[in-house]
Design an enzyme around this catalytic site. Structure first.
Site, PDB file in Angstrom:
ATOM      1  N   HIS A   3      34.833  33.416  42.915  1.00  0.00           N
ATOM      2  CA  HIS A   3      33.642  34.249  43.052  1.00  0.00           C
ATOM      3  C   HIS A   3      33.075  34.579  41.680  1.00  0.00           C
ATOM      4  CE1 HIS A   3      37.135  36.945  42.710  1.00  0.00           C
ATOM      5  NE2 HIS A   3      36.333  37.753  42.030  1.00  0.00           N
ATOM      6  N   CYS A  60      44.215  48.025  41.493  1.00  0.00           N
ATOM      7  CA  CYS A  60      43.904  46.855  40.681  1.00  0.00           C
ATOM      8  C   CYS A  60      42.749  47.232  39.763  1.00  0.00           C
ATOM      9  CB  CYS A  60      43.545  45.649  41.552  1.00  0.00           C
ATOM     10  SG  CYS A  60      42.060  45.860  42.552  1.00  0.00           S
TER      11      CYS A  60
END
Length: 703
Positions: free
Chosen positions: A65, A222
């Protein structure tokens, strides 16, 4: 806007053998339908993102992506490979490849797509349906969420092939799997390769703990706080259900975080940290069996992590004491009232502002010492600087200090909002603080702007948001809406009255003479000594520092009075322990030696050990001396251009000898009062009552 994915963007027979070839094949489909304007430019952006970190996930999934200027609208293309393609996942090649393309600057779209996929990819009925689908139209509908994964025809082949679940297919699915993955009838099939033995025969060992199952609390995080954070959370929850374990997850990412219930943490039998960024408030979990791994481990092998933490609990292994969290990260206790929480919010802003005060203020003070009080009129050193000229160096120090001082109000406002609403409060807080400077609302404007920003963000956070949008809220929606609201209120509603109040206050300070100045000095002295470095002390200090940004005779007198009064409590305690040491414990006498230096350095907190041990005698004594010093400093007309430094900046003080006399007088008053009050406790009428305590102290010292 067109649909995110259409049948034309689906390739169920992707023939590429490498990740670059796969990306090119899917990107060509995007380009053919006008979603990508420059194929090579877009592929270069995809490769650049892939170089930062592999996008392969365990379970046969690849999610390349990027954001790119060559993308016209948010787009997702899907390819299914029969042979598998290496995207860097630990468990091998991926057969399900999702290419996500978002326009440059389209963070909301990009994060929304990733959040949606993050939830869906943890649902085996979803990935199983994609692996068994035979029609591009149905595949596109599945990915868009238009068709539940457990619906008709395309799923039938998956059910017929149940004996071969190597890619995660499952023999039974449910339309509500994505929203309610916890359905008990599906638990055994939820954890594939990692725990193949976790089937009904494993139930008997768990039976004895059925009434009180093993409880785990987990943190997942994250760097972006979007995809992997929520994927790991869902993976751990499902694995916990399969193992008969209660798992409660707190997700920490760019959205800030909603803390787990403190009782839940206290009752937990074990802890799992699956994170790639620092766990916030880690000290909450100290003293419990803990497994600490990266976030991908939470996605890929949740059953192993659960088994590991259970084994540690059985062996009695626990984590050590964790580092205390920063003050702004501590949540208010359930019983805390508004006043207590308001104090914490304000202290958060002030605590972050003080280093800017110290750095900027001392640089400015040094500039005045070297170049004189007209150095503020020197030209910019970027345009005129003479290396051998002391005046140029003074101008450099002054201009650096002025820049640092320029951050005072935005930092104050930004971190007040941070204390209220965590990281989402920073942007509107800083914006509001900057506006306060723009409209000359000063310190008061920054304080109000911070409170408004925090309140606005807290209000927005209470609005019910679909899970798919959680990822974009802190990155796009909250900063946009909150900054607009805070800006509107500061520019057009509350800013002007606050600016007028600030101007009136400044003018009043400039004209203070005689009795008015003495009363103000006494009041500031009382505030500085009431809580010895606490909120009231910091309010008085911030008020004084705010006047240094645009100094005049009145504001410089205020700064002098505030610092002088703040030095009194530790100096008074040091003097008292020297003169009448027998009234103090051995520990207090030792603290008294350090208090000389702390007081001389303008560290009011040096008196806290004395106040904590005997507040009813120490605090009133300190306040009396502080009031005397503040009043005398104002009466003597002492001025100060440095915001900190104690006796070490005496050369920067106007009327320095009278200033030191004011400090000495206040110190003497406080020391005399505390000695008197402590001496009264030792009269014959109270000696008997006090003897045991004294005896205990002596025994302790002797030991």
């Amino acid at each position: 806007m067109s649909e995110l994915i259409t049948a034309e963007l689906v390739d169920l027979d992707l023939s590429a053998e490498t990740k670059d070839a796969a990306a090119r094949s899917l990107a060509e489909r995007m380009a053919a339908h006008g979603r990508v304007t420059d194929l090579e430019g877009f592929l270069a952006d995809v490769a650049a993102r892939e170089a930062q970190m592999p996008t392969g996930l365990d379970g046969g999934i690849g999610i390349p992506h990027c954001r790119s200027t060559h993308v016209t609208e948010p787009t997702l293309a899907f390819g299914r490979s029969a042979s598998g393609i290496d995207f860097g996942a630990p468990d091998g090649p991926a057969d399900l490849i999702f290419l996500i393309a978002a326009p440059a600057g389209g963070d909301a779209d990009h994060l929304s797509i990733l959040s949606t996929l993050a939830r869906s990819l943890m649902d085996e009925s979803f990935t199983g349906a994609l692996r068994s689908a035979t029609e591009p139209e149905r595949t596109a509908a599945l990915i868009r969420g238009d068709e539940p994964a457990g619906e008709p025809s395309a799923q039938a082949p998956a059910q017929a092939q149940a004996p071969a679940p190597e890619k995660g297919t499952r023999p039974e699915t449910a339309p509500e799997a994505e929203e309610a993955p916890a359905a008990s009838t599906e638990v055994p099939a939820e954890v594939p390769a990692e725990a193949p033995s976790e089937v009904p025969p494993a139930a008997p060992p768990e039976a004895p703990s059925a009434a009180a199952p093993f409880r785990i609390v987990a943190i997942t995080s994250c760097p972006t706080g979007i995809a992997h954070t929520y994927m790991a959370a869902e993976s751990l929850e499902k694995a916990g259900q399969a193992a008969g374990v209660e798992v409660s997850v707190e997700t920490q990412g760019s959205a800030g975080f909603k803390r787990l219930d403190p009782q839940l943490v206290r009752d937990a039998d074990g802890v799992i940290f699956a994170h790639d960024v620092e766990v916030r408030e880690k000290e909450r979990f100290a003293g419990k069996p803990t497994v600490d791994v990266g976030v991908k481990a939470g996605i890929n092998r949740p059953a192993e992590l659960i088994a590991e933490v259970r084994q540690k609990a059985e062996r009695g292994e626990v984590s050590g004491t964790a580092r205390a969290a920063a003050p702004m990260d501590k949540d208010a206790e359930t019983g805390d009232g508004f006043a207590t929480r308001l104090r914490k919010w304000l202290m958060t802003g002030v605590s972050y502002m003080v280093p800017f005060v110290a750095a900027g203020g001392l640089l400015i003070a040094l500039a005045f010492a070297i170049g004189g009080y007209t150095i503020n009129k020197a030209p910019s050193v970027a345009e005129h600087f003479v290396w051998a000229d002391a005046t140029s160096w003074a101008a450099l120090l002054f201009q650096i200090g002025s820049v640092a001082f320029g951050f005072l109000v935005p930092v104050l406002a930004g971190f007040i909002a941070y204390g209220m609403a965590d990281r989402p409060g920073l942007v509107p807080g800083f914006v509001g603080g900057a506006i306060a400077l723009t409209i000359n609302a000063g310190f008061l404007g920054g304080l109000i702007a911070g409170l408004i920003a925090g309140a606005v963000v807290m209000t927005i956070q209470r609005v019910a948001i679909p899970p798919v949008l959680r990822g974009i809220m802190p990155v796009v929606v909250i900063p946009l809406i909150s900054s607009a609201i805070v800006g509107f209120l500061m520019f057009l509603v509350v800013g002007k009255p606050i600016a007028a109040l600030q101007k009136g206050l400044t003018d009043w300070l400039s004209g203070l003479t005689g009795a008015n100045a003495i009363i103000l000095g006494a009041l500031l002295g009382l505030m500085m000594c009431f809580d010895l470095g606490g909120p009231l002390n910091k309010v008085a200090y911030a008020f004084a520092v705010g006047g240094l940004a645009n100094p005049n005779e009145g504001s410089l007198k205020v700064m002098a009075a505030v610092m002088a009064a703040g030095m009194v409590p530790p100096l008074a305690m040091a003097l008292a322990t020297t003169v009448r040491g027998r009234l103090f414990t051995k520990a207090e006498r030792e603290n008294g030696k350090a208090a000389w230096v702390l007081g001389a350095s303008f560290i009011t907190e040096g008196a806290i050990p004395f106040a904590a041990a005997d507040p009813l005698r120490v605090i009133p004594s300190a306040m009396a001396g502080g009031a005397v010093t503040g009043a005398l400093s104002m009466a003597f007309g002492c001025t100060l251009r440095a915001p900190h430094g104690g006796i070490f900046v005496v050369p920067l003080i106007g009327q320095p000898f009278l200033y030191l006399l004011a400090i000495a007088a206040g110190t003497g008053v406080s020391a005399a009062l505390v000695i008197l009050l402590k001496g009264l406790r030792k009269t014959p009428h109270t000696r008997a009552a006090d003897s045991p305590a004294d005896g205990e102290a002596e025994v302790t010292v002797a030991a």
